[in-house]
Design a protein around this motif. Sequence first.
Motif, PDB file in Angstrom:
ATOM      1  N   GLY A 166      30.724  60.224  48.823  1.00 35.02           N
ATOM      2  CA  GLY A 166      31.158  59.247  47.829  1.00 35.02           C
ATOM      3  C   GLY A 166      32.473  59.525  47.132  1.00 35.02           C
ATOM      4  N   ILE A 167      33.144  60.631  47.427  1.00 33.85           N
ATOM      5  CA  ILE A 167      34.404  60.917  46.730  1.00 33.85           C
ATOM      6  C   ILE A 167      35.419  59.817  47.043  1.00 33.85           C
ATOM      7  CG2 ILE A 167      35.377  62.400  48.539  1.00 33.85           C
ATOM      8  CD1 ILE A 167      36.558  64.119  46.212  1.00 33.85           C
ATOM      9  N   ARG A 168      36.058  59.311  46.003  1.00 38.05           N
ATOM     10  CA  ARG A 168      37.091  58.281  46.180  1.00 38.05           C
ATOM     11  C   ARG A 168      38.382  58.986  46.586  1.00 38.05           C
ATOM     12  NH1 ARG A 168      36.708  55.805  40.377  1.00 38.05           N
ATOM     13  NH2 ARG A 168      36.701  58.049  40.028  1.00 38.05           N
ATOM     14  N   HIS A 169      39.001  58.477  47.650  1.00 37.78           N
ATOM     15  CA  HIS A 169      40.200  59.143  48.151  1.00 37.78           C
ATOM     16  C   HIS A 169      41.138  58.154  48.841  1.00 37.78           C
ATOM     17  CE1 HIS A 169      37.250  59.305  51.416  1.00 37.78           C
ATOM     18  NE2 HIS A 169      38.248  59.405  52.277  1.00 37.78           N
ATOM     19  N   TYR A 170      42.328  58.651  49.113  1.00 34.49           N
ATOM     20  CA  TYR A 170      43.416  57.831  49.659  1.00 34.49           C
ATOM     21  C   TYR A 170      44.331  58.765  50.436  1.00 34.49           C
ATOM     22  CZ  TYR A 170      46.949  54.019  49.183  1.00 34.49           C
ATOM     23  OH  TYR A 170      47.840  52.996  49.387  1.00 34.49           O
ATOM     24  N   LEU A 171      44.462  58.594  51.739  1.00 36.52           N
ATOM     25  CA  LEU A 171      45.433  59.344  52.529  1.00 36.52           C
ATOM     26  C   LEU A 171      46.717  58.521  52.482  1.00 36.52           C
ATOM     27  CD1 LEU A 171      44.933  60.926  56.025  1.00 36.52           C
ATOM     28  CD2 LEU A 171      47.049  59.828  55.354  1.00 36.52           C
ATOM     29  N   PHE A 172      47.771  59.074  51.870  1.00 40.75           N
ATOM     30  CA  PHE A 172      48.970  58.260  51.647  1.00 40.75           C
ATOM     31  C   PHE A 172      50.214  58.743  52.377  1.00 40.75           C
ATOM     32  CE2 PHE A 172      49.031  61.377  48.242  1.00 40.75           C
ATOM     33  CZ  PHE A 172      50.363  61.749  48.162  1.00 40.75           C
ATOM     34  N   ASP A 173      50.198  59.944  52.950  1.00 41.56           N
ATOM     35  CA  ASP A 173      51.382  60.439  53.646  1.00 41.56           C
ATOM     36  C   ASP A 173      50.947  61.480  54.673  1.00 41.56           C
ATOM     37  OD1 ASP A 173      54.047  60.720  54.323  1.00 41.56           O
ATOM     38  OD2 ASP A 173      54.631  61.783  52.496  1.00 41.56           O
ATOM     39  N   TYR A 174      51.691  61.581  55.763  1.00 41.73           N
ATOM     40  CA  TYR A 174      51.371  62.554  56.809  1.00 41.73           C
ATOM     41  C   TYR A 174      52.589  62.766  57.684  1.00 41.73           C
ATOM     42  CZ  TYR A 174      50.319  58.015  58.945  1.00 41.73           C
ATOM     43  OH  TYR A 174      50.378  56.701  59.352  1.00 41.73           O
ATOM     44  N   TYR A 211      42.481  62.855  46.077  1.00 42.46           N
ATOM     45  CA  TYR A 211      41.029  62.976  45.934  1.00 42.46           C
ATOM     46  C   TYR A 211      40.761  62.740  44.459  1.00 42.46           C
ATOM     47  CZ  TYR A 211      40.504  64.724  50.659  1.00 42.46           C
ATOM     48  OH  TYR A 211      40.494  64.834  52.037  1.00 42.46           O
ATOM     49  N   GLU A 212      40.179  61.553  44.171  1.00 40.37           N
ATOM     50  CA  GLU A 212      40.054  61.089  42.789  1.00 40.37           C
ATOM     51  C   GLU A 212      41.474  61.053  42.233  1.00 40.37           C
ATOM     52  OE1 GLU A 212      37.257  59.847  41.677  1.00 40.37           O
ATOM     53  OE2 GLU A 212      35.795  60.681  43.062  1.00 40.37           O
ATOM     54  N   ASP A 213      41.800  61.808  41.174  1.00 41.94           N
ATOM     55  CA  ASP A 213      43.148  61.754  40.599  1.00 41.94           C
ATOM     56  C   ASP A 213      43.963  63.006  40.906  1.00 41.94           C
ATOM     57  OD1 ASP A 213      41.749  63.516  39.019  1.00 41.94           O
ATOM     58  OD2 ASP A 213      42.410  62.659  37.114  1.00 41.94           O
ATOM     59  N   THR A 243      45.825  54.607  53.662  1.00 44.68           N
ATOM     60  CA  THR A 243      44.473  54.123  53.914  1.00 44.68           C
ATOM     61  C   THR A 243      43.939  53.202  52.834  1.00 44.68           C
ATOM     62  OG1 THR A 243      43.481  56.023  52.792  1.00 44.68           O
ATOM     63  CG2 THR A 243      43.868  56.226  55.175  1.00 44.68           C
ATOM     64  N   GLY A 244      44.587  53.171  51.690  1.00 39.63           N
ATOM     65  CA  GLY A 244      44.022  52.453  50.547  1.00 39.63           C
ATOM     66  C   GLY A 244      42.898  53.273  49.940  1.00 39.63           C
ATOM     67  N   TRP A 245      42.561  52.972  48.702  1.00 38.13           N
ATOM     68  CA  TRP A 245      41.477  53.685  48.025  1.00 38.13           C
ATOM     69  C   TRP A 245      40.155  53.311  48.666  1.00 38.13           C
ATOM     70  CZ3 TRP A 245      41.846  57.709  45.010  1.00 38.13           C
ATOM     71  CH2 TRP A 245      43.035  57.931  44.299  1.00 38.13           C
ATOM     72  N   HIS A 246      39.347  54.308  48.981  1.00 33.70           N
ATOM     73  CA  HIS A 246      38.052  54.059  49.598  1.00 33.70           C
ATOM     74  C   HIS A 246      37.125  55.253  49.410  1.00 33.70           C
ATOM     75  CE1 HIS A 246      40.287  56.297  52.681  1.00 33.70           C
ATOM     76  NE2 HIS A 246      39.112  56.640  53.207  1.00 33.70           N
ATOM     77  N   ARG A 247      35.901  55.054  49.807  1.00 30.58           N
ATOM     78  CA  ARG A 247      34.915  56.132  49.858  1.00 30.58           C
ATOM     79  C   ARG A 247      34.096  55.911  51.121  1.00 30.58           C
ATOM     80  NH1 ARG A 247      29.893  54.275  48.696  1.00 30.58           N
ATOM     81  NH2 ARG A 247      29.768  52.289  47.595  1.00 30.58           N
ATOM     82  N   HIS A 248      33.390  56.933  51.536  1.00 31.06           N
ATOM     83  CA  HIS A 248      32.543  56.811  52.718  1.00 31.06           C
ATOM     84  C   HIS A 248      31.083  56.943  52.322  1.00 31.06           C
ATOM     85  CE1 HIS A 248      36.055  56.952  55.228  1.00 31.06           C
ATOM     86  NE2 HIS A 248      36.415  58.093  54.690  1.00 31.06           N
ATOM     87  N   GLU A 249      30.258  56.133  52.929  1.00 32.93           N
ATOM     88  CA  GLU A 249      28.819  56.280  52.774  1.00 32.93           C
ATOM     89  C   GLU A 249      28.368  57.215  53.894  1.00 32.93           C
ATOM     90  OE1 GLU A 249      27.152  52.334  52.697  1.00 32.93           O
ATOM     91  OE2 GLU A 249      27.938  51.960  50.686  1.00 32.93           O
ATOM     92  N   ALA A 250      28.383  58.500  53.576  1.00 32.51           N
ATOM     93  CA  ALA A 250      28.062  59.536  54.549  1.00 32.51           C
ATOM     94  C   ALA A 250      27.377  60.687  53.819  1.00 32.51           C
ATOM     95  CB  ALA A 250      29.342  60.037  55.229  1.00 32.51           C
ATOM     96  N   ASP A 251      26.595  61.434  54.558  1.00 31.14           N
ATOM     97  CA  ASP A 251      25.911  62.594  53.994  1.00 31.14           C
ATOM     98  C   ASP A 251      26.787  63.839  54.044  1.00 31.14           C
ATOM     99  OD1 ASP A 251      23.534  61.098  53.594  1.00 31.14           O
ATOM    100  OD2 ASP A 251      22.977  61.427  55.686  1.00 31.14           O
ATOM    101  N   ALA A 255      26.900  59.259  62.312  1.00 35.65           N
ATOM    102  CA  ALA A 255      28.010  58.786  63.139  1.00 35.65           C
ATOM    103  C   ALA A 255      28.466  57.393  62.758  1.00 35.65           C
ATOM    104  CB  ALA A 255      27.613  58.821  64.611  1.00 35.65           C
ATOM    105  N   ASP A 256      27.558  56.546  62.301  1.00 34.03           N
ATOM    106  CA  ASP A 256      27.916  55.166  61.944  1.00 34.03           C
ATOM    107  C   ASP A 256      28.152  55.011  60.444  1.00 34.03           C
ATOM    108  OD1 ASP A 256      25.321  55.416  61.069  1.00 34.03           O
ATOM    109  OD2 ASP A 256      24.639  53.516  61.918  1.00 34.03           O
ATOM    110  N   PHE A 257      28.803  56.021  59.845  1.00 36.26           N
ATOM    111  CA  PHE A 257      29.081  55.974  58.416  1.00 36.26           C
ATOM    112  C   PHE A 257      29.906  54.737  58.064  1.00 36.26           C
ATOM    113  CE2 PHE A 257      32.764  58.074  60.187  1.00 36.26           C
ATOM    114  CZ  PHE A 257      33.831  57.665  59.393  1.00 36.26           C
ATOM    115  N   LYS A 258      29.776  54.295  56.836  1.00 38.35           N
ATOM    116  CA  LYS A 258      30.512  53.111  56.360  1.00 38.35           C
ATOM    117  C   LYS A 258      31.682  53.538  55.482  1.00 38.35           C
ATOM    118  CE  LYS A 258      27.399  50.206  57.978  1.00 38.35           C
ATOM    119  NZ  LYS A 258      27.010  50.857  59.204  1.00 38.35           N
TER     120      LYS A 258
END
Length: 140
Positions: A99-107, A81-83, A58-66, A120-123
Amino acid sequence: MLDKTTTTFSHVKPADTQFVAGGLRDFFLYRDLGIAEATHGKVIAHLVKANMAPETGTGWHRHEADFQIVIMTKGWAKFMYEDKETLVQAGDVVHQRPGIRHYLFDYSPDMEYLEIVSPADFKTVGVEPVCAIPAPAPWV
């Protein structure tokens, strides 16, 4: 007293909605569970499943969500999740703090999870890398 005018009753059966492409990630399929419509955008709930082998994740990202939780229903996924590398397996529940920085890299090829997010329309916002990412295991 609960305000019953801001949401509607919803009952979605498996045959009512299909897994489709076109969601946040092209390597996943998404099945809408009708919650965004029922809550007028307050919450989204969808099933997400693997569609293609992981290449870059997914690449490093965060979500603007509550609020955001992931409930792994099948298979497994590996996140940073972070490091901290985190293996999430079927039956596990993860609350992703805002706001937690995360990356899904394998599944796994059979990975499927329920994701619930508010609003529902989180960024989704790309962020600078936190640390190096392990390589995904090849699907066999």
